[in-house]
Design a protein around this motif. Structure first.
Motif, short mmCIF file in Angstrom:
data_model
loop_
_atom_site.label_atom_id
_atom_site.label_comp_id
_atom_site.label_asym_id
_atom_site.label_seq_id
_atom_site.Cartn_x
_atom_site.Cartn_y
_atom_site.Cartn_z
N ASN A 20 0.78 -1.24 0.00
CA ASN A 20 0.00 0.00 0.00
C ASN A 20 0.81 1.28 0.00
O ASN A 20 0.22 2.37 0.10
CB ASN A 20 -0.94 0.00 1.22
N THR A 21 2.12 1.20 -0.07
CA THR A 21 2.93 2.41 -0.14
C THR A 21 3.89 2.34 -1.33
O THR A 21 4.27 1.26 -1.76
CB THR A 21 3.75 2.62 1.15
N ALA A 22 4.26 3.51 -1.82
CA ALA A 22 5.17 3.57 -2.96
C ALA A 22 6.61 3.32 -2.52
O ALA A 22 6.96 3.48 -1.35
CB ALA A 22 5.06 4.94 -3.63
N ARG A 23 7.43 2.93 -3.49
CA ARG A 23 8.83 2.70 -3.18
C ARG A 23 9.51 4.02 -2.81
O ARG A 23 9.14 5.07 -3.30
CB ARG A 23 9.55 2.09 -4.38
N GLY A 24 10.51 3.89 -1.96
CA GLY A 24 11.24 5.09 -1.58
C GLY A 24 11.64 5.07 -0.12
O GLY A 24 11.49 4.06 0.59
N ALA A 25 12.11 6.21 0.34
CA ALA A 25 12.59 6.32 1.72
C ALA A 25 11.46 6.12 2.72
O ALA A 25 11.68 5.58 3.82
CB ALA A 25 13.25 7.68 1.94
N GLY A 26 10.24 6.55 2.36
CA GLY A 26 9.11 6.40 3.27
C GLY A 26 8.82 4.95 3.57
O GLY A 26 8.53 4.58 4.73
N ARG A 27 8.88 4.10 2.53
CA ARG A 27 8.64 2.67 2.75
C ARG A 27 9.70 2.08 3.66
O ARG A 27 9.38 1.30 4.58
CB ARG A 27 8.61 1.93 1.42
N TRP A 28 10.95 2.43 3.44
CA TRP A 28 12.03 1.91 4.29
C TRP A 28 11.88 2.39 5.73
O TRP A 28 12.16 1.64 6.68
CB TRP A 28 13.38 2.32 3.72
N ALA A 29 11.44 3.63 5.91
CA ALA A 29 11.24 4.15 7.26
C ALA A 29 10.15 3.37 7.98
O ALA A 29 10.28 3.04 9.17
CB ALA A 29 10.88 5.64 7.20
N LEU A 30 9.06 3.07 7.27
CA LEU A 30 7.98 2.28 7.88
C LEU A 30 8.41 0.84 8.13
O LEU A 30 8.00 0.23 9.12
CB LEU A 30 6.75 2.31 6.97
N TRP A 31 9.22 0.30 7.23
CA TRP A 31 9.73 -1.06 7.43
C TRP A 31 10.64 -1.17 8.66
O TRP A 31 10.68 -2.21 9.32
CB TRP A 31 10.51 -1.51 6.19
N SER A 32 11.38 -0.12 8.94
CA SER A 32 12.37 -0.19 10.02
C SER A 32 11.72 -0.43 11.38
O SER A 32 12.32 -1.07 12.25
CB SER A 32 13.19 1.10 10.06
N VAL A 33 10.50 0.05 11.58
CA VAL A 33 9.85 -0.09 12.89
C VAL A 33 9.54 -1.56 13.21
O VAL A 33 9.93 -2.05 14.28
CB VAL A 33 8.58 0.78 12.96
N PRO A 34 8.83 -2.31 12.34
CA PRO A 34 8.59 -3.72 12.67
C PRO A 34 9.87 -4.55 12.73
O PRO A 34 9.94 -5.52 13.51
CB PRO A 34 7.67 -4.21 11.54
N ILE A 35 10.87 -4.18 11.94
CA ILE A 35 12.14 -4.91 12.01
C ILE A 35 12.79 -4.71 13.38
O ILE A 35 13.24 -5.67 14.03
CB ILE A 35 13.09 -4.46 10.89
#
Length: 211
Positions: A125-140
């Motif tokens: 549900n999100t586009a590729r880019g820094a925003g996706r990586w930022a959101l991914w970092s929290v569950p990781i």
């Protein structure tokens, strides 16, 4: 008489027919998104079950083996050396082994499933880019902190008791709860945003008479 010449018939090979394409089996973006959403729903149900089983059922039942003392995993604000010492005195070897087993089963599956489902929801549900990586970092970070916390808590029941080890485990417990709340917020936020976007798209299509 002369030899009669026989005319050879010429056979023309028919041109090969174009291969038929089964359009129903083609993977469209809409179909891929639909399949992804079905996986998300199933994964979300599994995550809710694991949270209930791990935090609300099993760890609460562990108090029967600790004279009513709360398990460190459930103490959001952390815990002291005195609390761990009281647990060590209240829990026998079987109770400690049971806690260790819980950490290796439900305590392992819950953070991994939550992290994977959240990352999948963000990916869909999100586009590729820094925003996706930022959101991914929290569950990781949540998965790393929670699994590290399990090992740190198990180590507290191995003699002798080290105050620095208690401090580390307590910090990890607080951090994992904060990251759990942040991960859940991301998951709910992404799912709600996806639902609202899909509803608006279908509403616009229905207004145009395309549905």
């Amino acid at each position: 008489m002369g030899k009669s010449q026989k005319k050879k018939k010429q056979y023309h090979r028919p041109a090969p027919a174009a291969p038929m394409v089964n359009s129903s089996s083609q993977r469209s973006p809409e179909k891929a998104a639909s399949n992804g959403n079905l996986i998300l729903i199933a994964g979300f149900v599994v995550v809710l079950f694991l949270f209930w089983y791990y935090h609300l059922l099993v760890l609460n039942q562990m108090t029967d083996l600790s004279n009513g003392l709360t398990m460190p995993d459930q103490m959001i604000g952390g815990y002291s050396v005195e609390h761990i010492e009281a647990l060590r005195q209240a829990m026998d070897a079987d109770a400690v082994g049971q806690l260790n087993y819980v950490h290796k089963t439900a305590g392992l599956l819950f953070p991994l499933f939550l992290a994977l489902i959240t990352m999948l929801a963000v990916n869909i549900n999100t586009a590729r880019g820094a925003g996706r990586w930022a959101l991914w970092s929290v569950p990781i970070l949540f998965a790393v902190a929670d699994l590290w916390e399990n090992r740190a808590i198990d180590a507290l029941f191995i003699s002798p008791l080290d105050p620095s080890a208690v401090s580390l485990a307590s910090t990890l417990t607080t951090a994992s709860w904060i990251l759990l709340i942040a991960t859940a917020a991301i998951l709910f936020g992404v799912l709600i945003a996806s639902f609202v976007r899909t509803f608006r798209e279908k509403w616009e299509l229905s207004k145009k008479g395309l549905l």
